[in-house]
Design an enzyme around this catalytic site. Structure first.
Site, short mmCIF file in Angstrom:
data_model
loop_
_atom_site.label_atom_id
_atom_site.label_comp_id
_atom_site.label_asym_id
_atom_site.label_seq_id
_atom_site.Cartn_x
_atom_site.Cartn_y
_atom_site.Cartn_z
N ASP A 290 0.06 -6.07 -0.42
CA ASP A 290 -1.05 -6.35 -1.32
C ASP A 290 -0.66 -7.55 -2.18
O ASP A 290 0.36 -7.51 -2.87
CB ASP A 290 -1.34 -5.15 -2.22
CG ASP A 290 -1.83 -3.94 -1.46
OD1 ASP A 290 -2.62 -4.12 -0.51
OD2 ASP A 290 -1.42 -2.81 -1.79
N CYS B 259 0.84 -1.19 0.00
CA CYS B 259 0.00 0.00 0.00
C CYS B 259 0.88 1.24 0.00
O CYS B 259 1.86 1.34 0.75
CB CYS B 259 -0.91 -0.01 1.22
SG CYS B 259 -1.86 1.52 1.43
#
Length: 277
Positions: A191, A184
Site C-alpha cells: 500500500d 495489506c
C-alpha cells in the site's frame, strides 16, 4: 483468543462477481482489535477524525436501463465502531452495476444507509455523475517535504523509538512525505501513500520522523490502523500540544482511502488528490 475477523473477509480469496444490489457484501471489522494493540481506550479516544474514501468506478441503471457513471466520496467518522474492509466495499459497489435506481439521489441515500449500518455510525455520501463534468483537484500539501533529507535507513518495522523532539523549541509546522509504504494486513500486497503531519509543540526532529515513516515499509496493517499508530506514536514520543496525521493512499480496485486523525484543533483538509491518486 479473539480471532481477527479480517481473515474471514473476501481479501485474498476468489470472489463471485455480483452485479445486482447486495448490501450483505459489506464486511465490517471492529476497530478496537487493533486499537487495543497500541493502548487506545475505547471510552477515551485520543483523536477525532474520519476515513475519507474516493470511488472512481460507480455505476447503476436509470429506470430505462441506461447506465449512469459517477464519482463517489464517502466520509466514515473515526468514532464509528467498525471500519469497512475495502474489497467488500468494492464488491458492494459492483452490485449496483445492473441495478435500476430512480436517480442519483436515491443511489446516494441507499449507499449512506448501508454504509452507516455497516460502520455503526452516520456515513456521509456525495455522488458526482460524470455527466456534470466534475473536475479533479490534484496538488501538494502546503508544508515541508522531508524526502530529500540525506538519511540512512535500516528499520522496516514500526520503530517509534526513532522519534525525537526538542522540548526547548516550540513550533507550528506541517511536514510531509511520499515515502509511506505499508502492506495489506491479509494479503501482504503493498500500500503506497503520502503522509502529512501537522502539529504545534516541541520541534520534531525531521530526519528522525522520516526514518520512522520509512520504518512502516515492512509492516502489515490496514490504512486506518497505520494512521492511528502514527498518531499515537508521535503523541507519546514528541508530546505535541496539537497534532493531526493525514495519509492519502493510492487507489486499488477503483478506491482510495485517506484516513485523518486529529487531537481536535486541526480540521480535516480539503479532498485534494495526491499526485499518484
Amino acid at each position: 483468543m479473539t480471532i481477527d475477523p479480517s481473515t474471514l473477509s473476501p481479501l485474498g480469496k476468489a470472489s463471485e462477481y455480483r452485479c445486482h444490489y447486495a448490501p450483505e457484501l459489506l464486511f465490517p471489522i471492529p476497530r478496537q482489535l487493533k486499537r487495543d494493540e497500541i493502548g487506545i481506550d475505547p471510552a477515551r479516544l485520543p483523536f477525532v477524525g474520519e476515513d475519507l474514501w474516493n470511488a472512481y468506478e460507480i455505476s447503476w441503471l436509470n429506470p430505462r436501463g441506461k447506465p449512469v457513471v459517477a464519482l463517489g466520496t464517502f466520509r466514515i467518522p473515526a468514532q464509528t465502531p467498525h471500519l469497512i474492509e475495502s474489497k467488500s466495499f468494492k464488491l458492494y459497489l459492483n452490485s449496483f452495476n445492473q441495478s435500476p435506481f430512480a436517480d442519483a439521489e436515491t443511489v446516494a441515500a441507499t449507499l449512506a444507509r448501508d454504509l452507516s449500518a455497516a460502520a455503526g455510525g452516520q456515513v456521509t455520501v456525495q455522488l458526482e455523475p460524470l455527466a456534470g463534468q466534475p473536475r479533479p483537484r490534484v496538488d501538494y500539501p502546503s508544508g515541508i517535504l522531508l524526502d530529500e533529507l540525506d538519511i540512512e535507513c535500516d528499520r522496516y518495522q514500526p520503530a517509534p523509538e526513532l522519534l525525537q523532539a526538542d522540548a526547548g523549541r516550540s513550533v507550528e509546522e506541517t511536514l510531509y512525505s511520499h515515502l509511506l509504504k505499508s502492506n495489506c494486513l491479509v494479503t501482504g500486497q503493498p500500500d503506497w501513500g503520502m503522509v502529512v503531519v501537522r502539529y504545534r509543540g516541541p520541534a520534531i526532529d525531521r530526519a528522525a520522523l522520516l526514518r520512522y515513516i520509512v520504518s512502516f515499509r515492512g509492516h502489515n496493517e490496514f490504512h486506518e490502523q497505520c494512521v492511528e499508530r502514527i498518531f499515537c506514536d508521535i503523541s507519546a514520543r514528541c508530546s505535541p500540544q496539537s497534532l493531526a496525521v493525514y495519509a492519502r493512499y493510492t487507489r486499488r480496485g477503483g478506491l482510495d482511502i485517506n484516513p485523518f486523525r486529529s487531537s481536535g484543533e486541526f480540521l480535516p483538509p480539503d479532498n485534494i488528490r495526491e499526485v499518484r491518486q
